[in-house]
Motif scaffolding. Structure first.
Motif, PDB file in Angstrom:
ATOM      1  N   LYS A 220       1.061  -1.737  -0.318  1.00 53.40           N
ATOM      2  CA  LYS A 220      -0.187   0.172   0.494  1.00 53.40           C
ATOM      3  C   LYS A 220       0.843   1.241   0.298  1.00 53.40           C
ATOM      4  O   LYS A 220       1.809   1.166   1.210  1.00 53.40           O
ATOM      5  CB  LYS A 220      -0.721  -0.061   1.623  1.00 53.40           C
ATOM      6  N   PRO A 221       0.582   2.123  -0.503  1.00 54.67           N
ATOM      7  CA  PRO A 221       1.474   3.414  -0.983  1.00 54.67           C
ATOM      8  C   PRO A 221       1.716   4.386   0.170  1.00 54.67           C
ATOM      9  O   PRO A 221       0.345   4.968   0.671  1.00 54.67           O
ATOM     10  CB  PRO A 221       0.680   3.839  -1.801  1.00 54.67           C
ATOM     11  N   ARG A 222       2.018   4.569   1.541  1.00 54.67           N
ATOM     12  CA  ARG A 222       2.126   5.176   2.085  1.00 54.67           C
ATOM     13  C   ARG A 222       2.925   6.682   2.005  1.00 54.67           C
ATOM     14  O   ARG A 222       4.245   7.149   1.204  1.00 54.67           O
ATOM     15  CB  ARG A 222       2.842   4.716   3.589  1.00 54.67           C
ATOM     16  N   ALA A 223       2.616   8.140   2.114  1.00 58.42           N
ATOM     17  CA  ALA A 223       2.829   9.365   2.145  1.00 58.42           C
ATOM     18  C   ALA A 223       4.291   9.425   3.235  1.00 58.42           C
ATOM     19  O   ALA A 223       3.610   9.239   4.606  1.00 58.42           O
ATOM     20  CB  ALA A 223       2.069  10.232   2.514  1.00 58.42           C
ATOM     21  N   ASP A 224       5.510   9.382   3.171  1.00 61.32           N
ATOM     22  CA  ASP A 224       6.386   8.849   3.956  1.00 61.32           C
ATOM     23  C   ASP A 224       7.142  10.686   4.870  1.00 61.32           C
ATOM     24  O   ASP A 224       7.770  11.041   3.659  1.00 61.32           O
ATOM     25  CB  ASP A 224       7.394   7.983   3.609  1.00 61.32           C
ATOM     26  N   HIS A 225       6.955  10.898   5.960  1.00 63.67           N
ATOM     27  CA  HIS A 225       8.467  11.495   5.882  1.00 63.67           C
ATOM     28  C   HIS A 225       9.589  10.916   6.360  1.00 63.67           C
ATOM     29  O   HIS A 225      10.005  10.310   6.955  1.00 63.67           O
ATOM     30  CB  HIS A 225       7.868  12.913   7.620  1.00 63.67           C
ATOM     31  N   TYR A 242       7.421   8.805  -1.285  1.00 64.36           N
ATOM     32  CA  TYR A 242       6.270   7.284  -0.899  1.00 64.36           C
ATOM     33  C   TYR A 242       6.976   6.595  -0.477  1.00 64.36           C
ATOM     34  O   TYR A 242       8.013   5.874  -1.293  1.00 64.36           O
ATOM     35  CB  TYR A 242       5.171   7.298  -2.580  1.00 64.36           C
ATOM     36  N   ALA A 243       6.287   5.844   0.107  1.00 63.78           N
ATOM     37  CA  ALA A 243       6.655   4.441   1.132  1.00 63.78           C
ATOM     38  C   ALA A 243       6.033   3.203   0.797  1.00 63.78           C
ATOM     39  O   ALA A 243       4.609   3.935   1.022  1.00 63.78           O
ATOM     40  CB  ALA A 243       7.693   4.370   1.972  1.00 63.78           C
ATOM     41  N   CYS A 244       6.241   2.267   0.211  1.00 66.98           N
ATOM     42  CA  CYS A 244       5.371   1.046   0.527  1.00 66.98           C
ATOM     43  C   CYS A 244       5.233   1.062   2.100  1.00 66.98           C
ATOM     44  O   CYS A 244       5.668   1.624   3.116  1.00 66.98           O
ATOM     45  CB  CYS A 244       5.634  -0.702   0.118  1.00 66.98           C
ATOM     46  N   ASN A 245       3.880   0.391   2.708  1.00 63.63           N
ATOM     47  CA  ASN A 245       3.330   0.719   4.070  1.00 63.63           C
ATOM     48  C   ASN A 245       4.247  -0.905   4.856  1.00 63.63           C
ATOM     49  O   ASN A 245       4.685  -0.215   5.410  1.00 63.63           O
ATOM     50  CB  ASN A 245       2.050  -0.660   4.081  1.00 63.63           C
ATOM     51  N   ASN A 246       5.038  -1.390   4.199  1.00 68.47           N
ATOM     52  CA  ASN A 246       6.044  -2.096   4.997  1.00 68.47           C
ATOM     53  C   ASN A 246       7.513  -1.565   5.562  1.00 68.47           C
ATOM     54  O   ASN A 246       7.848  -1.812   6.675  1.00 68.47           O
ATOM     55  CB  ASN A 246       6.644  -3.663   3.984  1.00 68.47           C
ATOM     56  N   CYS A 247       7.428  -0.684   4.029  1.00 71.46           N
ATOM     57  CA  CYS A 247       9.292   0.001   4.755  1.00 71.46           C
ATOM     58  C   CYS A 247       8.704   1.107   5.697  1.00 71.46           C
ATOM     59  O   CYS A 247       9.442   1.522   6.427  1.00 71.46           O
ATOM     60  CB  CYS A 247       9.554   0.992   3.231  1.00 71.46           C
TER      61      CYS A 247
END
Ligand SMILES: [Zn+2]
Length: 313
Positions: A220-225, A242-247
């Motif tokens: 799942k795409p996650r906006a990552d700080h 953008y990171a995968c939910n896992n990362c």
């Protein structure tokens, strides 16, 4: 004082102290004074941080109830030593905070609750509300700053539990969860920035490179700080990947390695392809990038460093 205002106040106080010690961001106008054994904080400054904390919640989750309305029943478990002030609505509290006559009273009420926060023992008065300022023991300030991530999280968790209990509409719980527990909602990235970055990354995770997929939990795409929110407390595009939910969940509050940072720095240097394509004008970009670079190195002194993904796709 409604029970939620104590942890909320405390979290805002941690923000204030962190800002002061990390960035010297508060101009020296006498609002904060550091002496040998005490730190003195003016009421207007503390109130500004407190209000901004409460207003951020209201902005993100407008339907949330911050306090029971007059005459309504409320959950006893969350309302330790209730008084008539418990029955104020948030608007009334904001108004009274904004208009001086009651502002010190609202904060001074905390004085009555020696145990302002569960991590401190009852006899330990973390802060004193004097007639003109809040006074904190410097040892307490050190303890707070050393454990600020933990204390902030605990305070936010208490706010979350209280507010989701109070807001019986269960649709709000996921929004509150996002706000308090995931940290996404507190200061979100702009929609333009998010759409632009995910497209720029060709829908792949910035860290591990795998293709993002809304239907797969791990991907799942996650906006990552990039520099974790706990440190940076802002959502500028230069810090967005953008990171995968896992990362994203694996990285959590850790700081990525210098080599991953250098990759992002290449993207972020002014006049890069990234900025040439970006549709919005950004003023003082050079200064912002300089500050972002400094923040990375400052954060490396505070956070756990050297995070990298488990595998590269
Ligand atoms: Zn990934």
């Amino acid at each position: 004082m409604s029970a939620v205002y104590l942890p909320a106040f405390f979290v805002s106080l941690i923000d204030l102290l962190e800002d002061y010690y990390k960035f010297d961001a508060i101009p020296d106008t006498g609002h904060i004074q550091v002496h040998k054994t005490t730190v003195k904080i003016s009421y207007p400054l503390a109130t500004a941080y407190f209000l901004s904390f409460l207003l951020r919640i209201r902005k993100q989750v407008p339907a949330v109830k911050m306090a029971p309305s007059k005459g309504r029943s409320h959950d006893e478990r969350f309302m330790g030593d209730a008084s008539i002030d418990d029955l104020l609505t948030p608007e009334q509290i904001f108004t009274s905070l904004l208009f001086e006559q009651r502002s010190s009273k609202v904060i001074q009420d905390m004085r009555k609750t020696q145990n302002i926060y569960p991590v401190f023992e009852k006899r330990c008065a973390v802060l004193q509300c004097n007639s003109d300022c809040i006074e904190m023991d410097i040892a307490a300030v050190d303890t707070i700053l050393t454990n600020s991530i933990l204390y902030s999280k605990m305070g936010e968790l208490i706010c979350f539990q209280y507010l989701s209990k109070l807001s019986s509409n269960s649709d709000l719980t996921p929004q509150l969860e996002d706000y308090f527990l995931r940290g996404d909602g507190r200061n979100p990235f702009s929609q333009t920035a998010k759409e632009f970055v995910i497209e720029y990354q060709e829908n792949r995770c910035f860290y591990c490179g795998q293709v993002l997929d809304n239907k797969n939990t791990d991907k799942k795409p996650r906006a990552d700080h990039f520099i974790p929110w706990v440190f940076i407390k802002s959502s500028n595009i230069e810090n967005l990947v953008y990171a995968c939910n896992n990362c994203n969940s694996n990285k959590s509050n850790r700081l990525p390695t210098t080599s991953i940072f250098n990759n992002l720095l290449q993207r972020n240097v002014p006049k890069s392809k990234f900025w040439r394509k970006y549709p919005e004008e950004i003023t003082k970009l050079d200064e912002r990038i300089d500050r972002w670079i400094r923040n990375y190195y400052q954060a490396s002194e505070q956070l756990s460093t050297g995070w990298k993904p488990d595998f590269i796709a």
